[in-house]
Design a protein around this motif. Structure first.
Motif, PDB file in Angstrom:
ATOM      1  N   ALA A  10      -2.377   8.090  -5.867  1.00 62.85           N
ATOM      2  CA  ALA A  10      -3.393   7.688  -4.887  1.00 62.85           C
ATOM      3  C   ALA A  10      -4.795   7.919  -5.435  1.00 62.85           C
ATOM      4  CB  ALA A  10      -3.188   8.463  -3.588  1.00 62.85           C
ATOM      5  N   SER A  11      -5.006   9.061  -6.062  1.00 60.98           N
ATOM      6  CA  SER A  11      -6.327   9.366  -6.630  1.00 60.98           C
ATOM      7  C   SER A  11      -6.717   8.343  -7.686  1.00 60.98           C
ATOM      8  CB  SER A  11      -6.327  10.772  -7.250  1.00 60.98           C
ATOM      9  OG  SER A  11      -6.075  11.767  -6.296  1.00 60.98           O
ATOM     10  N   HIS A  25      -7.524   4.941  -6.026  1.00 61.10           N
ATOM     11  CA  HIS A  25      -8.799   5.008  -5.315  1.00 61.10           C
ATOM     12  C   HIS A  25      -9.992   5.105  -6.259  1.00 61.10           C
ATOM     13  CE1 HIS A  25      -6.416   5.901  -1.633  1.00 61.10           C
ATOM     14  NE2 HIS A  25      -7.434   5.303  -1.055  1.00 61.10           N
ATOM     15  N   SER A  26      -9.764   5.609  -7.467  1.00 61.39           N
ATOM     16  CA  SER A  26     -10.882   5.721  -8.419  1.00 61.39           C
ATOM     17  C   SER A  26     -11.422   4.353  -8.812  1.00 61.39           C
ATOM     18  CB  SER A  26     -10.436   6.487  -9.671  1.00 61.39           C
ATOM     19  OG  SER A  26      -9.500   5.729 -10.425  1.00 61.39           O
ATOM     20  N   TYR A  81     -12.890   0.679  -3.450  1.00 59.91           N
ATOM     21  CA  TYR A  81     -12.306  -0.202  -2.451  1.00 59.91           C
ATOM     22  C   TYR A  81     -12.597  -1.679  -2.706  1.00 59.91           C
ATOM     23  CZ  TYR A  81     -10.523   3.472   0.543  1.00 59.91           C
ATOM     24  OH  TYR A  81      -9.790   4.515   1.034  1.00 59.91           O
ATOM     25  N   LYS A 133       0.826  -1.205   0.000  1.00 61.77           N
ATOM     26  CA  LYS A 133       0.000   0.000   0.000  1.00 61.77           C
ATOM     27  C   LYS A 133       0.864   1.261   0.000  1.00 61.77           C
ATOM     28  CE  LYS A 133      -3.778   2.297   2.454  1.00 61.77           C
ATOM     29  NZ  LYS A 133      -3.069   3.408   3.125  1.00 61.77           N
ATOM     30  N   THR A 159      -9.449  12.374  -2.531  1.00 63.82           N
ATOM     31  CA  THR A 159      -8.492  11.431  -3.106  1.00 63.82           C
ATOM     32  C   THR A 159      -8.962  10.003  -2.912  1.00 63.82           C
ATOM     33  OG1 THR A 159      -6.651  12.944  -2.714  1.00 63.82           O
ATOM     34  CG2 THR A 159      -6.106  10.622  -3.019  1.00 63.82           C
ATOM     35  N   ALA A 160      -9.442   9.715  -1.702  1.00 66.75           N
ATOM     36  CA  ALA A 160      -9.904   8.360  -1.391  1.00 66.75           C
ATOM     37  C   ALA A 160     -11.288   8.062  -1.950  1.00 66.75           C
ATOM     38  CB  ALA A 160      -9.915   8.154   0.127  1.00 66.75           C
ATOM     39  N   PHE A 178      -9.563  -3.266  -4.152  1.00 69.49           N
ATOM     40  CA  PHE A 178      -8.298  -3.184  -3.432  1.00 69.49           C
ATOM     41  C   PHE A 178      -7.673  -4.529  -3.050  1.00 69.49           C
ATOM     42  CE2 PHE A 178      -7.698   1.374  -1.703  1.00 69.49           C
ATOM     43  CZ  PHE A 178      -7.963   1.898  -2.955  1.00 69.49           C
ATOM     44  N   ILE A 181       0.202   3.587  -3.181  1.00 70.17           N
ATOM     45  CA  ILE A 181      -0.613   4.744  -2.799  1.00 70.17           C
ATOM     46  C   ILE A 181       0.256   5.835  -2.182  1.00 70.17           C
ATOM     47  CG2 ILE A 181      -2.453   5.548  -1.271  1.00 70.17           C
ATOM     48  CD1 ILE A 181      -3.971   3.014  -1.827  1.00 70.17           C
TER      49      ILE A 181
END
Length: 425
Positions: free
Chosen positions: A183-184, A187-188, A191, A171, A341-342, A194, A175
């Motif tokens: 990171a953006s 995250h797009s 989750y 991670k 971002t998340a 992931f 990220i």
């Protein structure tokens, strides 16, 4: 307008301080130094580090115990080998997603150029390393152009997804070192992706960037360092899942069920990526995350932000109630940089906000249960990271009196508030 039909006056339960007992295996600073040193001088680590190498030491934004000492130890060892280490912030969008903000986050942990004896390159510039599972993988240009990359991180359960690899080395690579852009982009994907995307993207980075090894911390239930593990890159795929299982076994929980009202004194990014850990509260902005062994909590009240979070109130949306003073400390741009971002907008929603602790607790007690406040099941914790000592209402204290996992102390306090309506104990 009356918020409560009967006002904010209430007779709260007597609160008892309890101590919760966990596995307390840990290493102190001298042992941490010896463990890291021994592993760096052993096979197969020492032959990876050569004189003159420019080595990027990646450091994140989490409040890891002894993080400054651990990083300093790594830097000193690299100097001994004749290398030229420098520090790269590996914290995605934290610090407002800006270089100076990320320097400040490191500085809050005692990690500066002066204290570490190494320069900090906080550039947010990235390069495109390729695509995994249809998602572009961006990576720190500064780290990529080094001769060797050493992530320094903690391995622990993630707050918003579950899988064989969660928070840790992979991670941080995809990220944290992906900077704001990487990171953006990760995250797009959402989750739900992931559990496979994080290890796949992380492995792409290991295969294509000069990652040499990782320095990984596992913490015990007392927020102490259980041990430090120096892992060569080829063993990361097999060792990180093992250490995650150890971290899950050691993670502290409240171990009281049910709870009518959970009072959380403080929330912050130095406590958890979600401000207050969903692995403790059972509340995540991602629907359907399968948490194990979580108490049923009817209402959560958050009273304040930690100083170390610097206004980042990510996770405040998981509370039901908060205070005006907590709200006034929120730095919206910093918080929004994190949650946007998340892609977790729920994390930043503002709970019911009341003037002070008395009003928050009054509303919490009267809305959480039909029983009188005096006999409600109340737990008050400092934060979700420190769970070895906290306060419980009398009805819970009686239940715990014969529980070997707890000690009910003789420290008993009634609900008391000062002239501003805030807790005075």
């Amino acid at each position: 307008m009356a918020v409560l039909e009967s006002g904010f006056d209430f007779e709260g339960p007597a609160m008892f301080k309890v101590q919760q007992h966990f596995d307390d295996d840990k290493v102190n600073r001298d042992q941490i130094h010896s463990v890291i040193r021994d592993q760096f001088h052993g096979e197969p680590i020492k032959n990876r580090i050569r004189p003159g190498m420019k080595i990027a030491v990646a450091v994140g934004s989490r409040g890891i115990r002894h993080i400054d000492f651990i990083v300093h130890t790594v830097i000193d060892l690299l100097h001994e080998f004749g290398a030229k280490p420098f520090i790269v912030p590996a914290m995605a969008s934290h610090g407002g997603g800006e270089a100076e903000g990320q320097r400040k986050v490191l500085g809050n942990y005692g990690i500066t150029e002066e204290t570490m004896g190494a320069p900090i390159n906080a550039s947010m510039e990235t390069i495109d390393l390729g695509t995994v599972d249809g998602v572009p993988v961006y990576f720190s240009k500064t780290a990529f152009e080094s001769d060797l990359i050493i992530p320094v991180c903690r391995i622990k359960p993630h707050t918003d997804f579950k899988g064989p690899i969660e928070s840790g080395i992979y991670k941080m690579l995809c990220i944290g070192l992906g900077k704001h852009k990487g990171a953006s982009t990760i995250h797009s994907a959402g989750y739900a992706a992931f559990p496979t995307l994080i290890p796949n993207a992380g492995q792409l980075i290991i295969d294509n960037a000069p990652v040499g090894l990782a320095v990984s911390v596992v913490e015990n239930s007392y927020d102490e360092v259980e041990n430090v593990y120096v892992i060569p890159k080829e063993l990361i795929p097999t060792e990180e899942p093992k250490l995650l299982q150890k971290a899950k076994h050691l993670m502290a929980k409240i171990n009281i069920d049910p709870i009518d009202l959970l009072i959380v004194d403080e929330l912050g990014k130095n406590i958890s990526g979600e401000g207050m850990d969903p692995n403790v509260t059972g509340r995540s902005p991602v629907p359907g995350v399968p948490f194990e062994g979580i108490s049923t909590i009817h209402r959560i009240a958050v009273l304040d932000l930690t100083e170390e979070t610097h206004g980042n109130a990510t996770g405040i949306g998981m509370a039901d109630l908060t205070t005006k003073r907590c709200f006034e400390k929120i730095d919206l741009p910093v918080t929004y940089a994190n949650v946007l971002t998340a892609g977790l907008f729920e994390s930043a929603k503002i709970p019911v906000m009341l003037e002070n602790d008395r009003e928050v607790v009054g509303v919490g007690l009267k809305s959480a249960t039909l029983v009188p406040p005096k006999v409600a099941r109340v737990v008050r914790i400092k934060n979700t990271l420190h769970l070895s000592e906290f306060w419980v209402s009398e009805i819970i204290a009686k239940e715990l009196s014969d529980n070997p996992k707890f000690t009910v102390t003789n420290d008993i306090q009634p609900f008391r508030f000062n002239q501003d309506g805030n807790f005075s104990w």
